[in-house]
Design a protein around this motif. Structure first.
Motif, mmCIF file in Angstrom:
data_model
loop_
_atom_site.group_PDB
_atom_site.id
_atom_site.type_symbol
_atom_site.label_atom_id
_atom_site.label_comp_id
_atom_site.label_asym_id
_atom_site.label_seq_id
_atom_site.Cartn_x
_atom_site.Cartn_y
_atom_site.Cartn_z
ATOM 1 N N PRO A 150 2.799 47.128 106.124
ATOM 2 C CA PRO A 150 1.673 46.845 107.010
ATOM 3 C C PRO A 150 1.831 45.573 107.833
ATOM 4 O O PRO A 150 2.330 44.568 107.353
ATOM 5 N N ASN A 151 1.401 45.707 109.062
ATOM 6 C CA ASN A 151 1.319 44.626 110.046
ATOM 7 C C ASN A 151 2.664 44.179 110.601
ATOM 8 O O ASN A 151 2.698 43.363 111.514
ATOM 9 N N ASN A 175 4.509 45.917 112.346
ATOM 10 C CA ASN A 175 4.570 46.447 113.713
ATOM 11 C C ASN A 175 4.081 45.408 114.721
ATOM 12 O O ASN A 175 4.296 45.564 115.916
ATOM 13 N N LEU A 176 3.462 44.335 114.249
ATOM 14 C CA LEU A 176 2.955 43.277 115.132
ATOM 15 C C LEU A 176 3.931 42.113 115.283
ATOM 16 O O LEU A 176 3.582 41.102 115.895
ATOM 17 N N ARG A 219 2.161 38.582 116.146
ATOM 18 C CA ARG A 219 1.393 38.045 115.015
ATOM 19 C C ARG A 219 2.018 36.758 114.489
ATOM 20 O O ARG A 219 3.180 36.730 114.122
ATOM 21 N N TYR A 269 6.459 34.265 111.730
ATOM 22 C CA TYR A 269 7.269 35.471 111.846
ATOM 23 C C TYR A 269 8.187 35.521 113.063
ATOM 24 O O TYR A 269 8.940 36.464 113.217
ATOM 25 N N GLN A 293 8.453 52.319 109.727
ATOM 26 C CA GLN A 293 7.367 51.362 109.518
ATOM 27 C C GLN A 293 6.067 52.128 109.386
ATOM 28 O O GLN A 293 5.823 53.090 110.110
ATOM 29 N N ASN A 306 1.715 51.346 108.207
ATOM 30 C CA ASN A 306 0.628 50.524 107.679
ATOM 31 C C ASN A 306 -0.078 51.226 106.525
ATOM 32 O O ASN A 306 -1.041 50.694 105.973
ATOM 33 N N ALA A 334 5.571 44.105 102.704
ATOM 34 C CA ALA A 334 4.580 43.158 103.206
ATOM 35 C C ALA A 334 3.491 42.947 102.149
ATOM 36 O O ALA A 334 3.808 42.785 100.979
#
Length: 137
Positions: free
Chosen positions: A9-10, A12-13, A17, A22, A47, A49, A73
């Protein structure tokens, strides 16, 4: 050699983000760099979420791939199901985290994956994925 990177999760940002933690690169851009660097490796990427989709992907590839690089994650610290999926498959798994999880909140210090992983890498930024690939070579 057939390897897959599975991100949770997340992730993909990435690139948007918290770039101070990151970085500013998208994972898709970085993945293309990995493919160019490791031309002899059949490298796949997934990937999601959604916890169940990650478990389904582990079941799908966990008996036919040579290695799995898993960044679950936040699910790392909460998902007994993903931990059980890693325990139930034959393909070795390297758990990876971009940040140093031990320099973050206390709840991030617990992993439901690590006990059944081939190894764990954290705190090396995106370079950790490259180190994980090299561990299979």
């Amino acid at each position: 050699m057939k390897l897959i990177i599975i991100n949770g999760p997340n992730l993909n940002l990435l690139g948007k983000r918290e770039p101070e933690i990151y970085g500013s690169s998208t994972f898709e851009d970085y993945f293309r760099e990995l493919q160019l660097k490791f031309k002899t490796v059949e490298l796949s990427y997934f990937q999601s979420n959604i916890e169940g989709e990650i478990i389904d992907k582990l079941h799908e590839v966990g008996f036919s791939f040579d290695g799995i690089i898993l960044n679950a994650a936040a699910y790392t610290h909460t998902s007994v199901g993903i931990g059980d999926a890693v325990k139930g498959i034959e393909t070795p798994v390297v758990e990876i985290h971009i940040s140093n999880i031990h320099a973050r909140e206390d709840f991030r210090h617990k992993s439901y994956i690590a006990a059944n992983a081939k190894g764990v890498l954290f705190g090396f930024g995106l370079k950790g994925y490259e180190l994980a690939i090299e561990s299979f070579l």
